[in-house]
Design an enzyme around this catalytic site. Sequence first.
Site, PDB file in Angstrom:
ATOM      1  N   SER A   1       0.843  -1.197   0.000  1.00 27.26           N
ATOM      2  CA  SER A   1       0.000   0.000   0.000  1.00 27.26           C
ATOM      3  C   SER A   1       0.880   1.249   0.000  1.00 27.26           C
ATOM      4  O   SER A   1       2.096   1.172   0.157  1.00 27.26           O
ATOM      5  CB  SER A   1      -0.909   0.030   1.241  1.00 27.26           C
ATOM      6  N   GLY A   2       0.227   2.395  -0.175  1.00 29.35           N
ATOM      7  CA  GLY A   2       0.873   3.689   0.012  1.00 29.35           C
ATOM      8  C   GLY A   2       2.112   3.898  -0.814  1.00 29.35           C
ATOM      9  O   GLY A   2       2.180   3.555  -2.009  1.00 29.35           O
TER      10      GLY A   2
ATOM     11  N   ASP B   1       5.425  -7.707   1.637  1.00 21.44           N
ATOM     12  CA  ASP B   1       4.553  -7.110   2.632  1.00 21.44           C
ATOM     13  C   ASP B   1       4.084  -8.221   3.561  1.00 21.44           C
ATOM     14  O   ASP B   1       3.973  -9.377   3.147  1.00 21.44           O
ATOM     15  CB  ASP B   1       3.352  -6.435   1.960  1.00 21.44           C
TER      16      ASP B   1
ATOM     17  N   TYR C   1       8.235   8.279  17.330  1.00 26.06           N
ATOM     18  CA  TYR C   1       8.296   8.213  15.868  1.00 26.06           C
ATOM     19  C   TYR C   1       9.427   9.089  15.346  1.00 26.06           C
ATOM     20  O   TYR C   1      10.241   8.653  14.517  1.00 26.06           O
ATOM     21  CB  TYR C   1       6.961   8.674  15.284  1.00 26.06           C
TER      22      TYR C   1
ATOM     23  N   THR D   1      -1.499   8.524   3.245  1.00 26.58           N
ATOM     24  CA  THR D   1      -1.296   7.085   3.325  1.00 26.58           C
ATOM     25  C   THR D   1      -2.124   6.546   4.488  1.00 26.58           C
ATOM     26  O   THR D   1      -2.674   7.322   5.280  1.00 26.58           O
ATOM     27  CB  THR D   1       0.183   6.750   3.576  1.00 26.58           C
TER      28      THR D   1
END
Length: 280
Positions: free
Chosen positions: A23-24, A44, A177, A212
């Site tokens: 994805s993204g 993934d 993060y 995303t």
Amino acid sequence: MPHDYANLFRLDGRHALVVGAGSGIGREAALALAAHGARVTCADRDLPAAEQTAALGNADRDTSDAQGNPTRGTSDAQGNAALTPYELNVLDPEAITTAAQTLDPVDILVFTAATNVRKRILDYTGEEFDRVVALNLRASFDLIRAFGKQMADRGRGSIIGFSSIRATTVEPGQSVYAATKAGLVQLLRTAAAELGPNGVRVNAIAPGVVETPLTAQIKANQPWYDAYAAKSALNRWATPDELAGAVVYLASDAASFVTGSVLHVDAGWTAIDGRFTPPT
């Protein structure tokens, strides 16, 4: 003899492994690398998502060969599928080791997988800290070690990791993060220094705000979404496909003298001072 600039971004004959290709940004990176001639393994932990990426790239694919001649189909010159799915849980170091041992030699490694827990430091739990660090930093470390070694042994390769604007500019609720993304930059820079003598280039891409799954929480809050859009020089968010060009560039011979660098793709976010435009 003049350089073959027309094919500077071509990736024919190279095998790319894109981690997070379901994805993204990872999906768009995989599609873009394949469009430029690479054979791409779409890795993934969500195998159906990786299969969907491969199907998107392979279905009625229009590409061109190294001479610029149009081609059409789902295979490279050796008959291999241009994009193939691969199930990989990067939180399992043994799975990464197995991938490095069993996949065809990898010329280009791209990894985008990341997670975030948006909490202030005093509200963070130890389990949440460990979860963010495990995916954003430890998994990156394991990928670099496993595939960097085989690249060094073969004398060539390009490793591309995804950092963030949060590696340099922070806000409340982004502590762990941001720390992992800053740590990733230094990890990649050190890998560039250590692997460079063996012909391996290592670089980071630092996106700004991108639509995303990771940013779905912000997109659902219109004032928050609008505030982020207003912070960039272009007054908008990025879409995942707008990161694909940076990936192709760093993977290709166009970046043959680029290593240890951080390429910001952030619409000027890290260049702009403050959130107020002074009166004229």
